[in-house]
Each structure stands twice: as C-alpha cells, then as structure tokens.
Motif scaffolding. Structure first.
Motif, PDB file in Angstrom:
ATOM      1  N   ARG A   1      30.554  20.903  26.431  1.00  4.71           N
ATOM      2  CA  ARG A   1      29.135  20.848  26.084  1.00  4.71           C
ATOM      3  C   ARG A   1      28.407  19.803  26.926  1.00  4.71           C
ATOM      4  NH1 ARG A   1      28.438  19.734  20.027  1.00  4.71           N
ATOM      5  NH2 ARG A   1      29.365  21.830  19.978  1.00  4.71           N
ATOM      6  N   ALA A   2      29.048  18.654  27.140  1.00  2.52           N
ATOM      7  CA  ALA A   2      28.430  17.609  27.958  1.00  2.52           C
ATOM      8  C   ALA A   2      28.254  18.079  29.389  1.00  2.52           C
ATOM      9  CB  ALA A   2      29.286  16.349  27.908  1.00  2.52           C
TER      10      ALA A   2
ATOM     11  N   GLU B   1      33.566  19.325  23.172  1.00  4.93           N
ATOM     12  CA  GLU B   1      32.528  18.312  23.384  1.00  4.93           C
ATOM     13  C   GLU B   1      32.349  18.026  24.864  1.00  4.93           C
ATOM     14  OE1 GLU B   1      29.484  15.885  22.280  1.00  4.93           O
ATOM     15  OE2 GLU B   1      30.650  17.229  21.008  1.00  4.93           O
TER      16      GLU B   1
ATOM     17  N   ALA C   1      27.955  21.235  30.325  1.00  3.48           N
ATOM     18  CA  ALA C   1      26.886  22.238  30.325  1.00  3.48           C
ATOM     19  C   ALA C   1      25.506  21.575  30.257  1.00  3.48           C
ATOM     20  CB  ALA C   1      27.072  23.204  29.159  1.00  3.48           C
ATOM     21  N   ASP C   2      25.363  20.537  29.416  1.00  5.65           N
ATOM     22  CA  ASP C   2      24.085  19.815  29.316  1.00  5.65           C
ATOM     23  C   ASP C   2      23.729  19.161  30.633  1.00  5.65           C
ATOM     24  OD1 ASP C   2      23.821  20.563  26.705  1.00  5.65           O
ATOM     25  OD2 ASP C   2      24.579  18.668  25.858  1.00  5.65           O
ATOM     26  N   ASN C   3      24.733  18.597  31.280  1.00  2.84           N
ATOM     27  CA  ASN C   3      24.489  17.951  32.573  1.00  2.84           C
ATOM     28  C   ASN C   3      24.035  18.962  33.607  1.00  2.84           C
ATOM     29  OD1 ASN C   3      24.538  15.681  34.326  1.00  2.84           O
ATOM     30  ND2 ASN C   3      26.476  16.401  35.170  1.00  2.84           N
ATOM     31  N   GLU C   4      24.702  20.139  33.623  1.00  2.30           N
ATOM     32  CA  GLU C   4      24.299  21.183  34.566  1.00  2.30           C
ATOM     33  C   GLU C   4      22.869  21.665  34.290  1.00  2.30           C
ATOM     34  OE1 GLU C   4      27.283  24.157  34.164  1.00  2.30           O
ATOM     35  OE2 GLU C   4      28.726  23.128  35.476  1.00  2.30           O
ATOM     36  N   LEU C   5      22.538  21.774  32.975  1.00  2.61           N
ATOM     37  CA  LEU C   5      21.192  22.210  32.605  1.00  2.61           C
ATOM     38  C   LEU C   5      20.143  21.197  33.060  1.00  2.61           C
ATOM     39  CD1 LEU C   5      19.353  24.224  31.166  1.00  2.61           C
ATOM     40  CD2 LEU C   5      19.805  22.999  29.024  1.00  2.61           C
ATOM     41  N   GLN C   6      20.439  19.908  32.872  1.00  2.00           N
ATOM     42  CA  GLN C   6      19.516  18.870  33.309  1.00  2.00           C
ATOM     43  C   GLN C   6      19.329  18.913  34.821  1.00  2.00           C
ATOM     44  OE1 GLN C   6      17.612  16.859  31.540  1.00  2.00           O
ATOM     45  NE2 GLN C   6      18.426  17.747  29.627  1.00  2.00           N
ATOM     46  N   ASN C   7      20.414  19.172  35.538  1.00  2.00           N
ATOM     47  CA  ASN C   7      20.306  19.282  36.995  1.00  2.00           C
ATOM     48  C   ASN C   7      19.427  20.448  37.392  1.00  2.00           C
ATOM     49  OD1 ASN C   7      21.957  17.069  37.389  1.00  2.00           O
ATOM     50  ND2 ASN C   7      23.846  18.290  37.578  1.00  2.00           N
TER      51      ASN C   7
END
Length: 238
Positions: free
Chosen positions: A209-210, A206, A212-218
């Motif tokens: 995943r968080a 988890e 990775a999501d943060n990196e994607l948003q950046n």
C-alpha cells in the motif's frame, strides 16, 4: 561365581577378589573372607558365596496419581553389600558344590526387596499429587520421597546393604493422557505460528500500500508538472 574343580574325592574352590566366601564344616564357620582358595571334602563342607561388588538393578512399575491417572515409573538402583557375614545370616547364599551356583536365588530376593521398597515409597508420594504436577516436577520430587523412605528403613543397614546410587529415568503417563496433555501446548504453538504469519502478511500488504501511494503521488506530481508546462507553453504562444 567361584570356580570349583574336582580331583578324585577332593574339590578345590577358587573365588574372585569381589566374592566373600563363608566355609562351614559340620555346621561350624571355619573360614570367612574375600578371594579365598582351598581344598575341601564335599560331604563334610557347606559354602556360602556373597558378592560384594556394586550391583545394578533396573526397575519399572505403574502407579496412580491423586486424580486417578495411571503413570509408569522407570529407574535404576545400584547397591552393594557392606557386611557379607551379617547378610549371609539373614539370606541363604549357599552354593551347589558341583556347579558353584547359588541354591536359593538370594540376589533375586534382594532385587525384589529393593524394588518393592522403591515402589512403596514412590507410590505413596504419587498418590498425593495430580498427574500434571508430576509431569511438571519431573523425577526430582519422587526421587526425594524414595530416598527419604530408604533413610527411614532400618532393615537395609541391619542386613549390611548400602545404596550407591538411585535414579528415575522416566515418568510416563498412558499414551492417550500424554497426547491430551500435549494438545494445549501444540495448539498454542500453532496459534502463535498463525499469528506470526498473519502479521507478516499484514506487513506485506502495508508495504504494498505504501508503494502504491508513493507511485500515485509521483503520478500526481508528474501530472501537475505536465499541466504547468502546457500552461506555460500556451502563455508563450499567446
């Protein structure tokens, strides 16, 4: 054991303070007490020696529970003689006048009497309960049953005997049964450990995943800014 020494045709006996001596001459009691010392003629005297100090007795025996499972009981009993004269009337404590040792093993007789009584009352209680209950309860209930049994036995008081302490050290089922009883607990502990490990892994996934999501948003935000810069640059050139 008393110390007996020979001087020609006479003998001298010296006893310790925790030894009760009964001296008979021609079948008649002429001396009785602790720590006695006296001269005597072996041919005309007989002597009984009763120890009055605390005596330790270890016992171990097997019994069977209500669900027909064998269990071993191990413990310790300490007793003492409160009425040496009365006890000597019931059990032969006479000694060999050459060696000073008992002639008929009275202490072994007392040990057998106590052990048999302990076993009788313990076995009576164990036969009424299942093996799992015995293990869970521990020695307390068996000890109570034995103490109640001794309290009801009048013979010990009549003989001049007193129990100083009584304890159960261990209650042991057979090895196979003990292993079987331990298995559910071991499996439960292993399941809890596996569940904790699974939760740790899920938490790690988890977190990954968080991240990775943060990196994607950046990356998305940077791409949007870059797009805005390119659009603004085009407008400026036009």
């Amino acid at each position: 054991m008393s110390d007996i020494k020979r001087f020609f045709f006479l003998k001298h006996l010296r006893s310790e303070s925790n030894i009760h001596i009964r001296r008979f001459r021609k079948g008649r009691l002429i001396k009785s007490g602790k720590g006695l010392a006296f001269w005597f003629l072996p041919m005309r005297n007989s002597i009984a020696e009763v120890p009055t100090d605390d005596r330790e007795l270890q016992f171990i025996f097997a019994s069977r529970s209500r669900d027909f499972q064998e269990v071993t009981i191990q413990g310790e009993l300490i007793y003492r003689v409160t009425d040496p004269d009365g006890l000597a009337e019931r059990i032969d404590f006479s000694i060999d006048l050459d060696t000073g040792v008992h002639r008929h093993q009275p202490l072994e007789q007392l040990a057998a009497l106590f052990t048999n009584t302990v076993q009788k009352h313990a076995t009576r209680y164990i036969a009424k309960v299942d093996i799992r209950q015995l293990i869970v309860e521990g020695p307390e209930q068996i000890l109570k049953a034995i103490e109640s049994g001794f309290a009801a036995e009048k013979v010990f008081g009549e003989m001049g005997l007193e129990i100083v302490s009584l304890g159960i050290k261990e209650i042991s089922p057979v090895a196979e049964l003990e292993k079987a009883l331990q298995t559910p607990t071991r499996e439960s502990i292993q399941q809890n450990a596996d569940e904790a490990m699974f939760q740790r892994r899920a938490l790690a996934v988890e977190k990954e995943r968080a991240i990775a999501d943060n990196e994607l948003q950046n990356q998305i935000e940077l791409a949007a800014r870059e797009e805005n810069l390119i659009s603004q640059k085009g407008k400026n050139e036009r």
